[in-house]
Design an enzyme around this catalytic site. Sequence first.
Site, short mmCIF file in Angstrom:
data_model
loop_
_atom_site.label_atom_id
_atom_site.label_comp_id
_atom_site.label_asym_id
_atom_site.label_seq_id
_atom_site.Cartn_x
_atom_site.Cartn_y
_atom_site.Cartn_z
N ASP A 54 200.46 64.19 59.41
CA ASP A 54 199.82 64.33 57.84
C ASP A 54 200.97 66.33 56.91
OD1 ASP A 54 198.86 67.24 59.17
OD2 ASP A 54 196.58 66.48 58.01
N SER A 55 201.79 66.50 58.31
CA SER A 55 202.80 67.30 57.83
C SER A 55 203.77 66.36 56.63
CB SER A 55 203.63 67.13 59.23
OG SER A 55 203.92 66.36 59.84
N ASP A 93 197.87 59.90 61.64
CA ASP A 93 196.74 61.36 61.32
C ASP A 93 196.37 61.57 59.92
OD1 ASP A 93 196.37 63.17 61.82
OD2 ASP A 93 198.58 64.78 60.90
N LYS A 122 194.22 60.20 64.54
CA LYS A 122 194.40 62.06 65.46
C LYS A 122 193.52 62.79 64.56
CE LYS A 122 197.75 64.60 65.02
NZ LYS A 122 196.83 65.97 63.91
N GLU A 124 191.48 66.55 63.21
CA GLU A 124 191.09 68.02 64.41
C GLU A 124 189.73 68.01 63.86
OE1 GLU A 124 193.24 70.32 60.66
OE2 GLU A 124 195.16 69.10 61.28
N GLU A 191 197.47 73.42 69.60
CA GLU A 191 198.86 73.58 68.12
C GLU A 191 198.90 75.34 68.32
OE1 GLU A 191 199.19 71.86 64.10
OE2 GLU A 191 200.56 73.90 63.99
O1 KIV Z 1 200.92 66.53 60.62
C1 KIV Z 1 201.40 66.53 61.64
O2 KIV Z 1 202.90 66.53 62.03
C2 KIV Z 1 201.28 67.23 63.16
C3 KIV Z 1 201.16 68.05 64.18
C4 KIV Z 1 202.20 69.43 63.78
C5 KIV Z 1 200.57 68.09 65.65
O3 KIV Z 1 199.73 67.65 63.17
#
Ligand code: KIV
Length: 297
Positions: A54-55, A93, A122, A124, A191
């Site tokens: 989600d980056s 994510d 993924k 959190e 992280e």
């Molecule tokens: O969204 C992302 O890129 C991440 C990584 C930094 C682990 O969660």
Amino acid sequence: MSVHTPAGFDRPVTTATLRARKAAGQRIAMITAYDVSSARLVDAAGVDAILVGDSLGMTVLGHPSTLQVTMDDMLRATAAVARGTKRALVIGDMPFMTYQASPEDAMRNAAAFLTAGASAVKIEGGAHMAPTVRRLTEAGIPVMGHLGLTPQSVNQLGGYRVQGKDAAAALALLDDCRALQDAGAFAIVLECIPAELAALASAELTIPTIGIGAGVGCDGEVQVFHDLLGLGGDFTPRHAKHFAELGALVTAAVAEYAADVRDRAFPSEEQTTHMDAAALEQVRAARAGTVRRISGE
Ligand code: KIV
């Protein structure tokens, strides 16, 4: 350019492959990607896993944080990455508030990631997310956990800071790791935590830890595509290293293109197609008549 991938690293990667890598003491290389072309490039480079992170909110969409990212953003990116990937494990994510409110939300949204082409998701959060991890894994959806600096909780954490620095926070993180493993997570991203804590967690767990800003003692590493390749503008996080300066390369190449366009140096003969002379003569003759008729000659 030829890419050297170690023997046995040419088969499609599954969550079992990642567990086997940890057991064999082989580190896991993971990177983010958000579209088909970056997915093709990183897959060809032989990474083990691709995170559709989600980056993307910051790197691709220009948002200030990950909090603005939607399911639609993530599913479109995940489908594109899956289409560009032959070998690596694709992990989607889950965006902010698509899994926190209830395990039912998590089930429905995680299923959409798998339908879009991801092989895992993924999420959190620590022990409080364990029941959700259990529901997802029991439904056949592999889950990667994410602890330490969890960007979706940036407002709760008071900024993007290193986590787990004092003994109480470190012990809480180790408990969270154990809770996620017991609930069925197949790996955990750690992280921005101290290297010593990451090494302790990696030694305690049977599932792989994937570090980012967590030292070299994790079972693998994940980095953001744009941070590794010099595409992130002026800001580079402390945990990242530019393995190439693609940003500067792209700007120089596009500036050269623009100059060539203005100087009529591009396109050249090489990029040009010509018309048959007789056909051209016919077109000219026909247009000459039209021009005469329009101008009243
Ligand atoms: O969204 C992302 O890129 C991440 C990584 C930094 C682990 O969660």
